[in-house]
Design a protein around this motif. Structure first.
Motif, PDB file in Angstrom:
ATOM      1  N   LEU A 177       0.819  -1.217   0.000  1.00 58.71           N
ATOM      2  CA  LEU A 177       0.000   0.000   0.000  1.00 58.71           C
ATOM      3  C   LEU A 177       0.853   1.267   0.000  1.00 58.71           C
ATOM      4  CD1 LEU A 177      -2.749  -1.046   2.590  1.00 58.71           C
ATOM      5  CD2 LEU A 177      -2.795  -1.298   0.111  1.00 58.71           C
ATOM      6  N   LEU A 197      -5.354  -8.060   1.612  1.00 61.55           N
ATOM      7  CA  LEU A 197      -5.122  -6.784   2.285  1.00 61.55           C
ATOM      8  C   LEU A 197      -3.646  -6.674   2.664  1.00 61.55           C
ATOM      9  CD1 LEU A 197      -6.009  -4.124   3.561  1.00 61.55           C
ATOM     10  CD2 LEU A 197      -6.564  -5.384   5.638  1.00 61.55           C
ATOM     11  N   ALA A 198      -2.913  -5.950   1.866  1.00 63.70           N
ATOM     12  CA  ALA A 198      -1.495  -5.703   2.134  1.00 63.70           C
ATOM     13  C   ALA A 198      -0.731  -6.966   2.518  1.00 63.70           C
ATOM     14  CB  ALA A 198      -1.351  -4.647   3.232  1.00 63.70           C
ATOM     15  N   LEU A 210       2.866  -6.928   4.008  1.00 57.64           N
ATOM     16  CA  LEU A 210       3.171  -6.336   5.300  1.00 57.64           C
ATOM     17  C   LEU A 210       2.996  -7.378   6.398  1.00 57.64           C
ATOM     18  CD1 LEU A 210       1.379  -2.860   4.993  1.00 57.64           C
ATOM     19  CD2 LEU A 210       3.679  -3.514   4.290  1.00 57.64           C
TER      20      LEU A 210
END
Ligand SMILES: [Zn+2]
Ligand SMILES: [Zn+2]
Lengths: 259, 374
Positions: B175, B256-257, B260
């Motif tokens: 992101l 979602l990401a 990370l």
């Protein structure tokens, strides 16, 4: 591979090393001092890591005078490059080596951070392992503290162990003045007219992690290291928060209620 | 230039074929010919009409001022087709003369206009589809971040106003946005891609698998250890993770990401020993690459704030989408989303824009493909 003619004796200049560090693709390497290379102590253990160790060392130090065929020559050449890399990893954490790498860093020889919010922060080369042939060289950004792949494929094939896992961290320990101020400015995924985006929730969660880190540091009386403008940024944003998304805004019907 | 020759490439495809223009989609003529799509652009582009004609490769229309101006450059007639009426030809010639002086102005106007139309086009259904094909073919390259494992990126703007910033690349795995590796993209205006496209794209194609497989077993083992450590730290050891919600705001949690979180955060070490956070040169930026092990923590954060503050008005329906897989719970959570934005601390750095758009922003539907620059 470029040919290097070492028949031309070792006068006083470092022919082989000059050639090596000025070769295309070897921009990340600095020149290792003659004294460092000739001090056997610094090379401890490398004789088992490098094929034709002695010839390779002779080549690197410009005293190579073996009469051999091209294949052999090529093998020794390859060993010499490997040896140089392995010594390089040790050299760049010495006082002299750090100073040389710092100069290269200041010139931006290792490239700039591709992350937009890092504002062209110069990078440092690093390895994810100290064991050779594990993974290629990566670039460390001291502003976002993350690792990036080199842009050019000719750098992407260099062994990361020639720089090692510690060098870039030692450099900033030795030269703390060169630690760039950290920024908490970041990219905010925006979409006009969108419902809550998961990214925004993640962003808030991350910001909470950051604030608790800052609290820890403040308690320990350690500088947080963030750039000053961040503080202003924060207070401005608080105002925005309240104006745009505070409860008042809802009460006044800025956002249609669905329940 | 005024004569669109029968075989030659269209202006649009030659524009998209230029070095440095690899990120552009070819806007369909249908889209450009629909006046609705051009609303408001006239005032933003000098020599709008000429620019539009250039883009569409149309002959300039006969103007009212088409008068008896002697055509000096007869050689131009050869270029024009013989089937054209004479009067028309004259007008073209005259325009030719004018264009000789204005050509560069019109050309740059055409590029600006095309860019602005492009910004809208790629948020329309056919446009976003075309960009999806380019994305799959990796026309936009990959994320330079090591822990993103060569995740494919998307061109975006950090501003919708032309002339402010050059095009950047958005990585869905971390992101974050990056400068394109090749300097030839540093002359491409970011506004031609716009701020909306990046996120809209991934919300439009939630089934796109953006997570990448870990390259080495060692990496996977590290990640596992890191995850276990993180769980222990958050006092969750032994307890199973909450069942993952099926979607978070229309995005699958695995999307979602994925670049990370534990295992994907650089840990600085010196001779194998971690550099302490308290050292002057210690790590300060891990938060930027963190992600909760249990994605429903993103919701628990809310509970925390709610518990602290209580009272106030309901947030509206948006937030309940955070984790909407478990209907019963979602309702409970909805009740707790109260007055959270009141807090004065903190998440400031991130909160403002994302938050404002996310929560306070217009509650339009996520399917709003085709919403153009607001
Ligand atoms: Zn950076
Ligand atoms: Zn990434």
């Amino acid at each position: 591979m470029d040919d290097f003619n070492s028949e031309t004796d070792s006068d006083y200049t470092s022919y082989w090393r000059d050639w090596f560090i000025s070769s295309r693709g070897n921009e990340y390497f600095c020149e290792i001092d003659e004294e460092y290379l000739t001090d056997r102590f610094n090379l401890t253990g490398l004789n088992t890591e490098v094929q034709y160790y002695q010839y390779a060392l002779d080549l690197v130090t410009d005293v190579f005078d073996l009469d051999c065929d091209d294949d052999m020559r090529e093998s020794i050449e390859k060993s010499a490059r490997h040896l140089y890399g392995l010594v390089h990893a040790r050299y760049i954490v010495t006082t002299r080596g750090l100073a040389k790498m710092l100069e290269k860093y200041k010139k931006g020889d290792f490239g700039k951070c591709p992350r937009v919010m890092c504002d062209q922060q110069p990078l440092l080369p690093m390895g994810q392992s100290d064991v050779s042939n594990t993974s290629p060289v990566k670039l460390f950004c001291a502003k976002c503290e993350d690792l990036y792949n080199p842009k050019s494929s000719r750098h992407a094939s260099i062994d990361g162990a020639y720089f090692g896992t510690s060098f870039h961290n030692i450099l900033f320990q030795v030269y703390p003045a060169f630690i760039p101020p950290k920024t908490q400015r970041r990219y905010e995924p925006r979409v006009f007219g969108f419902r809550v985006h998961a990214a925004a929730a993640l962003g808030r969660w991350q910001a909470e992690q950051r604030e608790s880190m800052k609290d820890r540091l403040k308690q320990a009386r350690v500088e947080t290291g963030f750039e000053e403008e961040d503080e202003e940024l924060e207070s401005e944003e608080d105002v925005d928060d309240e104006m745009d998304a505070g409860p008042e805004a809802f009460e006044h019907g800025a956002v249609p209620q669905q329940q | 230039m005024s004569s669109s020759s029968q075989v030659a490439e269209s202006w649009i495809s030659s524009f998209c074929g230029l070095l440095g223009h690899e990120y552009f989609a070819e806007v369909s003529e249908d889209f450009i010919e629909d006046d609705f799509n051009l609303t408001g652009l006239q005032s933003q582009v000098p020599m709008y009409k000429e620019a539009l004609e250039m883009i569409l490769d149309v002959e300039p229309e006969d103007d009212d001022d088409e008068d008896d101006e002697e055509d000096e450059e007869d050689e131009d007639e050869d270029i024009l087709g013989d089937d054209k009426p004479t009067g028309y030809r004259r007008a073209s010639d005259r325009r030719h003369l004018r264009m000789a002086s204005d050509l560069s102005v019109i050309e740059s106007s055409a590029e600006l206009l095309y860019g602005l139309i492009h910004q809208r086009y790629i948020t329309s259904r056919p446009g976003i589809q075309q960009m999806a094909e380019k994305y799959e073919l990796q026309h936009f390259g990959t994320c330079p971040r090591v822990f993103c494992n060569l995740c494919k990126v998307l061109p975006v703007g950090c501003s919708d106003t032309p002339g402010s910033e050059t095009v950047k690349l958005f990585c869905p795995s971390c992101l974050d946005v990056y400068t394109p590796p090749n300097s030839r993209f540093q002359t491409v205006d970011g506004a031609f891609f716009g701020t909306t496209f990046g996120c809209l794209f991934f919300m439009t194609f939630p089934e796109l698998e953006i997570g990448t497989v870990r390259q080495s077993a060692a990496g996977a083992a590290d990640a596992l250890l890191a995850i276990q450590a993180a769980q222990k730290a958050s006092g969750q050891a032994g307890t199973a993770l909450n069942p993952l919600p099926l979607t978070i705001n229309g995005i699958s949690p695995s999307n979602l990401a994925p670049g990370l979180g534990p295992g994907n955060i650089y840990e600085p070490r010196i001779y194998g020993f971690r550099v302490s956070e308290r050292a002057k040169s210690g790590p300060r930026m891990k938060w930027l690459r963190m992600r909760p092990v249990d994605i429903t923590d993103l919701d628990e954060t809310r509970r925390f704030w709610d518990g602290r503050e209580g009272g106030g008005s309901e947030m509206g329906d948006e937030d309940s989408n955070m984790a909407d897989a478990v209907p019963g719970q979602a309702v409970d959570r909805r009740k707790k989303l109260v007055g959270r934005r009141r807090r004065t601390n903190g998440s400031g750095g991130t909160g403002a824009v994302g938050g404002a758009v996310g929560e306070g922003g217009s509650p339009m539907d996520t399917n709003g493909v085709g919403i153009v620059g607001a």
